[in-house]
Write a protein that holds these residues in place. Structure first.
Motif, PDB file in Angstrom:
ATOM      1  N   ASN A 479       0.805  -1.218   0.000  1.00  0.00           N
ATOM      2  CA  ASN A 479       0.000   0.000   0.000  1.00  0.00           C
ATOM      3  C   ASN A 479       0.842   1.273   0.000  1.00  0.00           C
ATOM      4  O   ASN A 479       0.596   2.207  -0.768  1.00  0.00           O
ATOM      5  N   LEU A 480       1.828   1.319   0.903  1.00  0.00           N
ATOM      6  CA  LEU A 480       2.588   2.553   1.062  1.00  0.00           C
ATOM      7  C   LEU A 480       3.409   2.877  -0.176  1.00  0.00           C
ATOM      8  O   LEU A 480       3.582   4.058  -0.520  1.00  0.00           O
ATOM      9  N   ALA A 481       3.894   1.864  -0.865  1.00  0.00           N
ATOM     10  CA  ALA A 481       4.643   2.122  -2.090  1.00  0.00           C
ATOM     11  C   ALA A 481       3.746   2.784  -3.126  1.00  0.00           C
ATOM     12  O   ALA A 481       4.154   3.735  -3.810  1.00  0.00           O
ATOM     13  N   PHE A 482       2.506   2.319  -3.229  1.00  0.00           N
ATOM     14  CA  PHE A 482       1.599   2.910  -4.221  1.00  0.00           C
ATOM     15  C   PHE A 482       1.172   4.319  -3.820  1.00  0.00           C
ATOM     16  O   PHE A 482       1.008   5.191  -4.676  1.00  0.00           O
ATOM     17  N   LEU A 483       1.016   4.554  -2.550  1.00  0.00           N
ATOM     18  CA  LEU A 483       0.690   5.915  -2.126  1.00  0.00           C
ATOM     19  C   LEU A 483       1.857   6.857  -2.385  1.00  0.00           C
ATOM     20  O   LEU A 483       1.657   8.016  -2.771  1.00  0.00           O
TER      21      LEU A 483
END
Length: 814
Positions: A479-483
């Motif tokens: 998730n954090l990579a995509f955000l």
């Protein structure tokens, strides 16, 4: 004959009307002024909806109708029917001109006081009356329709005269055979059964061409009082048989239409119904799980202006137009889909469990299968008591009979991935995937201006994978990579890219474009997601879903049907790179449980929403794109933490997709996805500057100059001078544009020097000279004479925390 009939009726009406009180000098004029021409409209016929077998043979899914009628030709009707209706209703049919003058004169006196307008109605006149009734029933406005029906059926002399005039005009335009055929096709036979073909099929289970003398006579007996003599109600059978035996069969014998032997045989045959219920409504497609697809087809017709000016008109046209609708549904895939859904997803459960599977063909938009874990029913009484039935199609939008959609979770990440690649980034770019709190003001949105505040996010399962490539982030759904990818993009453009893939909310509202939407908070129908993934699988070409291949009207003419509109959602090179990343999901990533492992390449993406209330797997081969959703119809029960039919709920989506696609691959196969451009996969590799020992500002400048994005990794224990850079991650080389995380030293570590072989005193001097406090040193062994250091713990070159950690120095006499 028609001309003579007109003259005779004109001469006849004066005395007939005079008795009723109408002035003689008005009577002839009134008759002359009546309309003389009536044109039969297209008859209301049932619409049939078909799927397709493997050999291309159409298979009836369902019929929809207001009037159960199938129009047939002259040669498709038994001669016994024609003979029965003429002998009983109008023996001089072939010799009069539309009005039987002798019968009319006899009836005139009996009807003079308007106590009844019955009698003397020829087949032509009855045909006129049915045409008028049919015209009335086709009127959309309820008040106008009721008034027209009342006018067509009221008991009065002037109505009878109108019928006469129109019957005379009818016989000037049409042959006797055409009038008789039209009458037999339009006549009511009780309930919603109209026309001789549907009557034969419904009441006796045979075609009109195969009716026996007794059966034909029983049906013709019915037309005298359709609802009072219909034989699907057992209490009517004695009256039907009485009319058959006392009126119809004797008339046929008298008019020499049948022999004495045929008459005797028919009289001896009891009236016995063999009721064959027609396939009516989409619930009849439930045995193959196609009730919801059938309902979707009806909504396509309701919503498309090609079928009428407004929804009411389109729906009326659909129910009465006698359409033959050939759909895109593939029965092999439909049966495979139903089998997979039935195997893993029960129709009812402890909570309102829903499941949907829908397949779209890449490059055409054809919907090939559509099932869910319910039977279709639009009867409120059924759905109120049977939790295994529903009128809501989980696969489609609200406007097409569906729900308001479901959050799609991480399946939505593919649109951020597409925008990432479109803007010059690559799958090899590196980002920080650890959980954290994000500053919303750092997300650009050229449409709304963006947002303020913070957004605290974690990865599924609470993982902190550190720096990851976009390829890894996609495979493991970080998730954090995509955000953090989204922070480098424009939220408005991510939304526009999703829309280019045909994505829209199921409730009709605009797509959201907040940072949280990157993780799939928009509520979307499975059909929409299947079509989007089909575009990825077909070199970025999006084709809107279609359910209808061909429509024929009641005359066999082909009608225009809604066409798939295809447009390039992304460049084929971008789609190829997306396919590389999404194949990683299936081959070792979060979607590996869905992999059929049948030698056919697949791509896909998992999705799980907050509280695990919705779980998804959407994937594709080059031939088929399939979305599977398993979740809460209402409520927030965790699917992942629920056991469904003995299986972990989070795995059910994979089980359904894998079983279904294994069968589907066996029929459709699949090819290798196109080779992606190397720069989109690996990026342009650039040497990362060695920033160890630099100030933070200097390191940031060096990395930015080299084409990287700087990210503060925080303060860590380090041997570097406090406040300077300890290291970066990654180091060495990375694709241009990658995020390089820089870690700052707190200066708390010291490096242990190599003191082996020294005397204890010399060793102590060397250790304190390296910045380690004397109080941290613990000697173990002799210290005087010729003692030498044999080892240290930690060993030489290793770090030790300043002021707290102990350095053990082992000595031995020389």
């Amino acid at each position: 004959m028609s001309a003579i009939a007109g003259i005779l009726v004109t001469a006849m009406v004066t005395p007939a009307l005079a008795v009723t009180g109408i002035a003689a000098n008005n009577s002839i004029g009134m008759f002359e002024n009546l309309p003389s021409y009536i044109k039969p409209d297209a008859l209301a016929e049932k619409t049939n909806i078909y799927a397709t077998q493997s050999d291309g043979t159409p298979v009836l899914l369902a019929s929809v109708f207001e009037q159960n009628r199938e129009e047939v030709g002259w040669d498709q009707i038994s001669p016994f029917v024609k003979d029965a209706v003429i002998a009983t209703e109008d023996p001089r049919f072939y010799s009069h001109g539309g009005v039987d003058i002798a019968s009319t004169l006899r009836a005139a006196a009996g009807n003079a006081l308007e106590t009844s307008a019955s009698g003397a109605s020829t087949i032509s006149m009855q045909y006129v009356r049915n045409i008028l009734v049919q015209k009335a029933e086709s009127i959309q406005d309820e008040a106008e329709r009721d008034a027209a029906y009342k006018e067509a059926t009221r008991t009065s002399v002037d109505r009878k005269l109108k019928e006469m005039k129109l019957a005379i005009g009818l016989e000037k335009e049409f042959s006797k055979d055409d009038i008789l055929l039209g009458y037999l096709n339009i006549a009511p036979f009780g309930g919603r059964v109209y026309g001789i073909q549907s009557a034969a099929q419904y009441y006796f289970g045979v075609n009109a061409s195969d009716l026996t003398v007794a059966q034909a006579a029983s049906l013709i007996a019915t037309v005298n009082e359709p609802n009072g003599l219909r034989i699907d109600e057992p209490e009517n059978i004695p009256d039907n048989q009485a009319r058959r035996d006392k009126d119809v069969l004797p008339s046929m014998l008298k008019e020499h239409k049948i022999t004495q032997a045929q008459y005797d045989e028919a009289i001896a045959t009891p009236v016995t119904a063999n009721i064959v219920q027609p396939s009516t409504g989409c619930q009849t497609a439930n045995p193959i799980g196609a009730g919801f697809f059938c309902d979707y087809v009806t909504h396509v017709v309701k919503n498309d202006p090609a079928f009428g000016a407004d929804e009411d008109t389109r729906w009326t046209n659909f129910k009465t137009g006698g359409y033959q609708i050939y759909t895109t549904l593939d029965l092999d895939l439909q049966n495979a889909a139903k089998s997979a859904m039935d195997t893993y997803v029960p129709y009812t459960y402890d909570f309102d469990l829903g499941g949907s599977l829908v397949t779209v063909e890449p490059g055409t938009g054809r919907i090939l299968s559509m099932v869910q874990n319910k039977d279709f029913s639009d009867d409120p009484e059924v759905t109120a008591t049977n939790l295994g039935a529903s009128a809501i199609n989980y696969s489609t939008d609200y406007a097409y009979g569906g729900s308001t959609g479901f959050q799609v979770g991480s399946t939505y990440k593919i649109f951020t991935l597409a925008e990432w690649l479109k803007t010059g980034h690559s799958l090899g770019d590196v980002l920080n995937g650890n959980a954290g709190t994000l500053n919303l003001s750092q997300f650009k949105d050229s449409c709304t201006g963006g947002n303020g505040g913070t957004y605290s996010v974690k990865n599924d399962g609470g993982s902190n994978p550190g720096n990851v490539t976009v390829m890894q982030a996609t495979r493991d759904s970080v998730n954090l990579a995509f955000l953090r990818m989204a922070q480098k993009l424009d939220q408005c453009e991510i939304r526009k890219t999703a829309e280019a893939f045909g994505v829209h909310r199921a409730d009709g509202d605009p797509l959201g474009e907040n940072p949280a939407d990157v993780l799939g908070t928009n509520e979307i129908a499975p059909l929409t997601m299947a079509a989007a993934f089909a575009a990825v699988a077909h070199q970025g070409l999006y084709c809107s879903p279609i359910a209808i291949s061909k429509i024929l009207d009641s005359t066999g003419n082909e009608l225009p049907v809604p066409q798939s509109t295809c447009s390039q959602a992304v460049d084929p090179n971008i789609a190829a790179a997306m396919a590389v990343a999404l194949q990683g999901v299936v081959n070792g990533g979060t979607g590996s449980q869905s992999n059929p492992n049948d030698g056919i390449p697949h791509l896909g993406k998992t999705g799980t929403t907050d509280s695990e209330k919705d779980t998804w797997f959407v994937g594709a081969s080059t031939k088929l794109a399939t979305a599977v959703w398993i979740g809460n119809v209402v409520g927030t029960v965790s699917i992942r933490n629920t056991s469904i039919a003995g299986e972990s709920g989070g795995n059910v989506r994979h089980d359904v997709w894998k079983q279904y696609m294994t069968d589907a691959d066996g029929k459709y196969g699949g090819d290798a996805f196109p080779v992606a451009d190397r720069t989109l996969v690996n990026g342009v590799q650039v040497q990362i500057p060695n920033v160890a020992g630099m100030s933070v500002d200097a390191a940031k400048a060096a990395l930015t100059t080299a084409g990287f994005d700087y990210q503060d990794g925080g303060v860590i224990d380090s041997t570097q001078t406090a406040g300077t850079v300890d290291s970066s991650s990654p180091a060495g080389t990375a694709s241009k544009g990658s995020t390089i995380t820089v870690f700052t030293s707190n200066g708390q570590l010291r490096t242990v020097p190599n003191v082996v072989g020294m005397s204890p005193d010399d060793a102590k001097k060397a250790i304190t000279g390296a910045g380690i406090e004397a109080g941290q040193i613990a000697f173990e062994g002799p210290s005087g004479g010729n003692a030498k250091v044999t080892a240290t713990n930690p060993g030489a070159g290793n770090p030790i925390r300043f002021g707290s950690d102990k350095l053990r120095v082992t000595t031995k006499a020389g």
